[in-house]
Design a protein around this motif. Structure first.
Motif, short mmCIF file in Angstrom:
data_model
loop_
_atom_site.label_atom_id
_atom_site.label_comp_id
_atom_site.label_asym_id
_atom_site.label_seq_id
_atom_site.Cartn_x
_atom_site.Cartn_y
_atom_site.Cartn_z
N LEU A 37 -32.24 -22.57 48.36
CA LEU A 37 -31.40 -21.58 48.17
C LEU A 37 -30.06 -21.76 47.19
CD1 LEU A 37 -29.82 -19.02 49.49
CD2 LEU A 37 -28.39 -19.88 50.51
N GLN A 38 -29.48 -23.12 46.55
CA GLN A 38 -28.64 -23.48 45.92
C GLN A 38 -29.30 -23.02 44.22
OE1 GLN A 38 -27.98 -27.68 46.40
NE2 GLN A 38 -25.91 -27.01 47.17
N THR A 39 -30.37 -23.42 44.34
CA THR A 39 -30.91 -23.43 42.74
C THR A 39 -31.70 -21.93 42.72
OG1 THR A 39 -32.68 -25.00 43.30
CG2 THR A 39 -33.54 -23.45 41.25
N ALA A 40 -31.79 -20.99 43.28
CA ALA A 40 -32.44 -19.52 43.48
C ALA A 40 -31.34 -18.42 43.19
CB ALA A 40 -32.11 -18.62 45.36
N GLU A 41 -29.83 -18.98 43.13
CA GLU A 41 -28.84 -18.34 42.36
C GLU A 41 -29.28 -18.12 40.67
OE1 GLU A 41 -24.27 -17.09 42.37
OE2 GLU A 41 -25.15 -19.14 43.79
N SER A 42 -29.36 -19.76 40.29
CA SER A 42 -29.03 -20.09 39.05
C SER A 42 -31.00 -19.57 38.60
CB SER A 42 -29.57 -21.60 39.11
OG SER A 42 -28.43 -22.28 39.60
N LEU A 43 -31.82 -19.63 38.96
CA LEU A 43 -33.09 -18.97 38.63
C LEU A 43 -33.34 -17.70 38.43
CD1 LEU A 43 -35.98 -21.01 40.73
CD2 LEU A 43 -35.68 -21.00 38.11
N SER A 44 -32.26 -16.98 39.45
CA SER A 44 -31.88 -15.28 39.10
C SER A 44 -31.01 -15.17 37.93
CB SER A 44 -31.27 -14.56 40.53
OG SER A 44 -30.70 -13.59 40.53
N GLN A 45 -29.69 -16.24 37.99
CA GLN A 45 -29.44 -15.56 36.25
C GLN A 45 -30.18 -15.63 35.23
OE1 GLN A 45 -26.01 -18.44 36.69
NE2 GLN A 45 -24.81 -17.34 38.38
N THR A 46 -30.95 -17.18 35.20
CA THR A 46 -31.68 -17.71 34.09
C THR A 46 -33.12 -15.81 34.25
OG1 THR A 46 -31.72 -19.65 34.23
CG2 THR A 46 -33.30 -19.19 33.08
N LEU A 47 -33.23 -15.28 35.09
CA LEU A 47 -34.61 -14.49 34.94
C LEU A 47 -33.60 -13.19 34.03
CD1 LEU A 47 -36.57 -15.46 38.09
CD2 LEU A 47 -36.94 -15.97 35.51
N GLN A 48 -32.64 -12.73 34.56
CA GLN A 48 -31.66 -11.58 33.75
C GLN A 48 -31.77 -11.88 32.75
OE1 GLN A 48 -28.99 -9.99 37.07
NE2 GLN A 48 -29.16 -11.40 38.01
N GLN A 49 -31.13 -13.71 32.63
CA GLN A 49 -30.30 -13.54 30.65
C GLN A 49 -31.62 -14.17 29.67
OE1 GLN A 49 -27.78 -16.81 31.55
NE2 GLN A 49 -26.65 -14.99 32.78
N ASN A 50 -32.79 -14.86 30.06
CA ASN A 50 -33.94 -15.09 29.26
C ASN A 50 -34.88 -13.84 28.67
OD1 ASN A 50 -37.03 -16.63 28.35
ND2 ASN A 50 -35.37 -18.01 28.47
N SER A 51 -34.79 -14.16 27.88
CA SER A 51 -35.74 -12.89 26.85
C SER A 51 -36.79 -13.01 26.30
CB SER A 51 -34.60 -12.42 25.70
OG SER A 51 -34.67 -13.28 24.61
N THR A 52 -37.76 -14.11 26.65
CA THR A 52 -38.79 -14.27 26.10
C THR A 52 -39.99 -14.80 27.35
OG1 THR A 52 -37.53 -16.26 26.07
CG2 THR A 52 -37.84 -15.75 24.27
N LEU A 53 -39.35 -15.16 28.98
CA LEU A 53 -39.77 -15.54 29.83
C LEU A 53 -40.63 -13.82 30.09
CD1 LEU A 53 -38.36 -17.84 31.91
CD2 LEU A 53 -40.49 -18.96 31.03
N THR A 54 -42.29 -14.01 30.00
CA THR A 54 -42.70 -13.25 31.10
C THR A 54 -43.57 -13.61 31.64
OG1 THR A 54 -44.74 -13.76 28.94
CG2 THR A 54 -43.52 -12.11 28.40
N HIS A 55 -43.70 -15.06 32.51
CA HIS A 55 -44.49 -15.30 33.09
C HIS A 55 -44.41 -16.35 34.32
CE1 HIS A 55 -47.51 -12.71 31.49
NE2 HIS A 55 -48.52 -12.87 32.39
N VAL A 56 -44.08 -15.98 35.20
CA VAL A 56 -42.95 -17.77 35.68
C VAL A 56 -43.85 -16.88 37.72
CG1 VAL A 56 -40.60 -17.78 37.29
CG2 VAL A 56 -40.72 -16.68 35.05
#
Length: 587
Positions: free
Chosen positions: A238-257
């Motif tokens: 659960l702890q990492t889920a919040e950080s990953l969520s913020q990263t996916l919303q802010q990152n502009s290059t990731l297309t496949h995760v």
């Protein structure tokens, strides 16, 4: 070993502009003091021979280049690897003449040797601090992050991964199954911040945990080159889920995760719903093999409906059921971008089947739907077929390993025949047995859609014919059900009282019994009390009862035939019981 270290440092100082231990700048033509003493008859390495083991030998500072060297203590962080041993420290940065990899320059070898030497020399040496200061002063911007990785390993206290050093310039970097852990990931993250080569990064199965996951998220905030990221099987929680969520919303290059197998539960679904709803660049998201349940489906459903970038979503191998399945189906119905969705191995059941039948009616974008092993019955398959009968975009549907049997497969094919604009190209009924009726209707489907491909679990085995019941058994059952004595039964056939009946009289008696019973039968329960004998069975019965073969059956033959048949049946039962009993244990 100290001589090797000093020689490597001197070699670097003699070929690149650095600062010597006394702080004086040296150029590429600088030579060592030992090599410049042409007037001295002995070399710098023969001091022991000149003074002897026990002599008092004192020289001035001009003659002694360094203070007496002490024994180099062991470095605690590298007890298993000697970083100065070429054979122990695997690297492809070697001279071409000594088996170096093609395309590696001599300067790059020297740079790496210099970094390794600086990293290994103990900080107690007088010139160590100056060496690292020179490294920071003279090293230009490193797009590969090699320098940052070496320094990061020293900082966190881990052994550098030689595989990473060899492949950190590759566009596709795979570090799966390396056992990096959180500390190893921190060092790699420091390097990848400035790396411009890696486009696809695979860090699956490294047990990164929350600290390692946080390091990855921090790295992705600065790295703008990685487009494909695999973080499966790293036990984030659960702890990492919040950080990953913020990263996916802010990152502009990731297309496949890919985030499968990370123990994300219903609480983590809240964070991922925000990521799915707000991301604008992500095209593929894999959340399979997690712990999402019914509540997670309720949370993720509205996010799927509002998403405007995802083209493929994988939620397989979770526990999404009932209301969660309905919410996911409604989200797909309202989504206008998603092309593929994998929902296999969840357990949607009848409620999910109803919802997906309705979703296929409203969605005209989805192309692939995987509902493998979702407890879909024959009724559920027919309900899904209602959506298939009007959908014009779906090309692949997978319904294998569901308890829908051949009737459910038949219902899907019938729905295809009702849709003249059907776009289906692949039907997957894996591990479901079908029968000849399905085979016949699928041939009609092939006539309508010639390019369609279908897979099933094979044809059902032909039904075994029922074991034939001996006519004497039927005769005995009739006598017992009607509480008749054998003599009373025989008298029904013996009209003249001669205690003997012919074949014709026996057959007429059987027919009369059938007719009389049919007239008296008034309920379903009594329909089975008649003597149901075919002409063939009557002939068999007559041949067995007429033991002397004179063409007539007398009462004694009837009694002996009936009694003998019962005795033979009892013997067969005894043989079966004896065969099934366990044998006694003998010593």
């Amino acid at each position: 070993m100290m001589d090797i270290k000093l020689r490597m440092s001197i070699y670097r100082m003699s070929t690149h502009p650095v600062i010597n231990p006394r702080g004086v700048a040296c150029n590429k033509k600088t030579v060592s003091r030992a090599s410049s003493r042409k007037s001295r008859p002995e070399s710098s390495g023969s001091r022991l021979e000149r003074f002897g083991p026990g002599s008092d030998h004192s020289e001035s500072d001009d003659e002694i280049p360094h203070k007496p060297r002490e024994h180099l203590p062991e470095i605690a962080d590298f007890t298993t690897v000697d970083i100065n041993d070429e054979k122990a420290f695997d690297t492809d940065l070697e001279d071409k003449g000594a088996g170096a990899a093609p395309g590696v320059s001599i300067d790059l070898v020297a740079d790496f040797q210099y970094l390794r030497t600086a990293y290994a020399i103990d900080t107690n040496l007088k010139f160590s601090d100056n060496l690292f200061a020179a490294l920071k002063t003279t090293t230009a911007y490193d797009p590969t992050g090699r320098t940052a990785y070496i320094e990061g390993c020293k900082k966190v206290g881990v052994v550098p991964a030689s595989y990473f050093l060899r492949h950190m310039n590759d566009p596709h970097l795979s570090m799966k199954h390396h056992g990096l852990g959180s500390q190893g990931m921190r060092a790699i993250a420091m390097s990848l911040v400035s790396n411009t080569s890696v486009l696809t990064l695979d860090l699956s199965d490294n047990w990164l945990g929350h600290p390692g996951g946080h390091a990855v998220c921090e790295m992705l905030r600065d790295n703008c080159f990685i487009t494909h990221l695999d973080l499966s099987d790293n036990k984030f929680g659960l702890q990492t889920a919040e950080s990953l969520s913020q990263t996916l919303q802010q990152n502009s290059t990731l297309t496949h995760v890919t985030l499968s197998g990370n123990d994300f539960d219903d609480k983590a679904a809240v964070h991922f719903s925000d990521a799915i709803m707000n991301t604008t660049k992500l095209e593929y998201l894999n959340l399979s093999h997690n712990l999402f349940g019914e509540n997670a489906g309720i949370i993720l459903g509205p996010a799927i409906a509002d998403n405007s970038s995802l083209k493929e979503l994988d939620l397989s191998w979770n526990s999404i059921r009932r209301k969660g399945a309905v919410a996911i189906a409604q989200g797909i119905k309202n989504n206008v971008y998603m092309k593929k969705i994998n929902l296999a191995w969840n357990g949607f059941g009848l409620e999910g089947s109803i919802a997906f039948g309705d979703a296929l009616k409203g969605n005209q974008v989805l192309e692939e739907l995987d509902l493998t092993n979702n407890r879909i019955t024959s009724e559920g398959a027919v309900l899904i077929g209602k959506g298939v009968s009007v959908n014009e975009t779906l090309t692949t549907i997978r319904l294998g390993r569901n308890p829908m049997q051949t009737a459910g497969c038949y219902g899907i094919c019938a729905a295809i025949l009702r849709n003249p604009n059907c776009a289906l190209k692949e039907l997957d009924f894996k591990d479901i047995l079908v029968n000849k009726d399905f085979d016949d209707i699928f041939k009609q489907v092939q006539e309508q859609v010639p390019d369609i491909k279908m897979r099933h679990g094979g044809m059902e085995p032909p039904k075994k014919p029922r074991a034939r019941i001996h006519p004497m058994v039927k005769l005995t059952n009739y006598i017992e059900k009607n509480n008749l004595r054998l003599v009373d039964f025989f008298n029904k056939f013996d009209k003249d009282g001669s205690m003997s009946v012919t074949y014709e009289e026996f057959q007429q008696g059987i027919e009369c019994a059938k007719t009389a019973l049919q007239k008296l039968v008034k309920s379903e329960a009594l329909k089975d009390t008649g003597i149901k004998l075919t002409q063939e069975e009557v002939q068999i019965l007559l041949s067995e009862l007429d033991s002397d073969g004179d063409g007539e059956i007398n009462f004694s033959e009837m009694v002996s035939g009936h009694t003998g048949f019962q005795e033979s049946q009892q013997e067969n039962i005894n043989v079966i019981l004896t065969a099934t009993q366990p044998r006694p244990v003998t010593t």
